[in-house]
Scaffold this active site. Structure first.
Site, short mmCIF file in Angstrom:
data_model
loop_
_atom_site.label_atom_id
_atom_site.label_comp_id
_atom_site.label_asym_id
_atom_site.label_seq_id
_atom_site.Cartn_x
_atom_site.Cartn_y
_atom_site.Cartn_z
N ASP A 70 38.44 39.25 49.01
CA ASP A 70 37.33 39.00 48.10
C ASP A 70 37.90 38.24 46.92
O ASP A 70 38.59 38.80 46.07
CB ASP A 70 36.72 40.34 47.67
N GLN A 84 36.88 37.02 41.68
CA GLN A 84 37.53 36.97 40.37
C GLN A 84 38.80 36.14 40.38
O GLN A 84 39.31 35.77 39.31
CB GLN A 84 37.86 38.40 39.89
N LYS A 131 30.50 32.54 39.53
CA LYS A 131 31.64 32.99 38.72
C LYS A 131 32.63 31.85 38.46
O LYS A 131 33.54 31.99 37.64
CB LYS A 131 32.34 34.17 39.39
N HIS A 139 34.80 46.38 44.95
CA HIS A 139 33.40 46.17 44.57
C HIS A 139 32.51 46.70 45.69
O HIS A 139 32.90 46.71 46.86
CB HIS A 139 33.17 44.67 44.37
N CYS A 171 29.56 47.93 39.60
CA CYS A 171 29.48 47.93 41.07
C CYS A 171 30.78 48.41 41.70
O CYS A 171 31.24 47.88 42.71
CB CYS A 171 29.10 46.56 41.62
#
Length: 396
Positions: free
Chosen positions: A191, A194, A217, A118, A354
């Site tokens: 990261d 998700q 999220k 991302h 992104c």
């Protein structure tokens, strides 16, 4: 028309999400809708319970401080960390910027990223002056850790990878990635935007050094995120911003700072955001992340199978992607797909997500992306398929 059988494992929580009544929401990878329990917690925190934190000597301030710090403990426990290693940020983007700016790199000036990152895990490193080396992907869209191991060297201060790709849904072998980084003396940042809403995460078991995720999220509010870091690393880092709440003593000649996490939380924090995040964590844990992942995996499998039956659809990413299905329809721009689907009451993401370097790698300007959540069910896939058949009729 492809018909999707009702899932035997479907969660019965759709009625807990007031925003999706009569709507097929397939954009949870961008931001998750909020269950009523989270909405109620936010309303109560802004209403009956509201006060500032850490400064007041009155009872309600003390109670709100207790709630704020309880949220920190819940966020830490969610990923297997400790509260004093857990920093509240505005989101995962700020968390990664914090590490890129403040991590003590010594004479190492390179960062190892992957082709699927991302922008929030690319641009901060550029702004901080790092040189970037890019790990390729395997044929099915996973970060190629064999290539990463060959590329990693003593010039890399950080290896920074997405735990789950926001476009392809591919899941990183995070434990092996930690070994790749540590073999050359680098640190691993993950990261987890998700991953955290759908996978059980244990930073101690993984062996990573930094872990970032966002609240919105994870069925929580926007404007709140988490950075977990190893205590010895946070202790060695200078402040990211200056202001109230992060100081020990201030004079016009010199300022001394509090230890982490307070050192990195300048100013009045997003108090209610933390309370809402805590409610979201409690809600997801009430269901169970393993249950959530199994539910979404079944939906992904059914969706990919149905789309595979349309011979002018190209699917991206592995079959076992986590909650995400990205695709392209021959001869139709994803923005047109998204607009027509919207007319049919179906919300998907359309664009580069992104992740422009990944789009370049895939050889497409954009993709359409359907992403699932706890409230998703077979009716969402049926509506998606009906909408795509309409797209085909219009452009056929």
């Amino acid at each position: 028309m492809n018909v999707v059988a009702p899932l035997t494992s479907a969660l019965n929580v759709r009625d807990q999400f007031p925003a999706i009544t009569g709507w097929h929401y397939l954009d949870s990878a961008a931001t998750a809708q909020k269950p009523q329990a989270v909405i109620d917690a936010i309303a109560t925190a802004y209403g009956r319970d509201y006060a500032t934190v850490h400064r007041g000597v009155y009872e309600r301030s003390a109670a709100m401080t207790q709630s704020f710090e309880a949220a920190r403990g819940a966020a830490a426990a969610l990923i297997g960390g400790q509260a004093d290693e857990t920093i509240f940020t505005r989101g995962a983007t700020e968390a990664i910027n914090l590490v890129a700016t403040c991590h003590p790199r010594g004479d190492r000036n390179r960062v190892l990223l992957s082709q699927l990152e991302h922008h929030s895990n690319i641009v901060p490193w550029q702004l901080a002056g790092y040189e970037i080396d890019v790990v390729p992907l395997t044929q099915d869209g996973r970060i190629d850790l064999d290539a990463a191991e060959a590329m990693a060297n003593e010039t890399h201060a950080i290896v920074a990878f997405a735990h789950v790709s926001n476009v392809l849904g591919s899941i990183l072998d995070a434990k092996r990635a930690a070994g790749v980084a540590h073999k050359v003396g680098a640190k691993l940042l993950l990261d987890g935007c998700q991953a955290v809403p759908r996978l059980s995460v244990d930073v101690a078991d993984i062996g990573c050094d930094y872990y970032a995720f966002s609240g919105h999220k994870l069925y929580g509010p926007t404007g709140i995120g988490v950075l977990w870091g190893r205590k010895e690393l946070l202790d060695a880092m200078p402040p990211y911003q200056g202001g109230g709440a992060m100081i020990d003593r201030v004079t016009f000649e010199r300022t001394t700072f509090l230890p982490p996490p307070a050192r990195f939380e300048a100013g009045t924090p997003h108090i209610v955001g933390a309370v809402g995040l805590h409610a979201a964590i409690d809600w997801t844990q009430g269901i169970g992340l393993d249950t959530l992942h199994a539910h979404e995996s079944a939906l992904v499998r059914d969706c990919r199978d149905a789309l595979r039956g349309m011979n002018d659809i190209t699917l991206f990413g592995p079959d076992d992607s986590a909650g995400i299905v990205s695709f392209a329809l021959d001869g139709v721009h994803p923005h047109d797909i998204g607009t027509i689907l919207d007319d049919e009451g179906v919300a998907v993401r359309a664009g580069h997500h992104c992740a422009q370097p990944l789009m370049d790698h895939l050889g497409v300007p954009a993709t359409a992306r359907a992403s699932f959540a706890a409230h998703s069910d077979a009716s969402d896939i049926e509506a998606l398929l009906r909408g795509l058949h309409k797209v085909k009729r219009i452009f056929g």
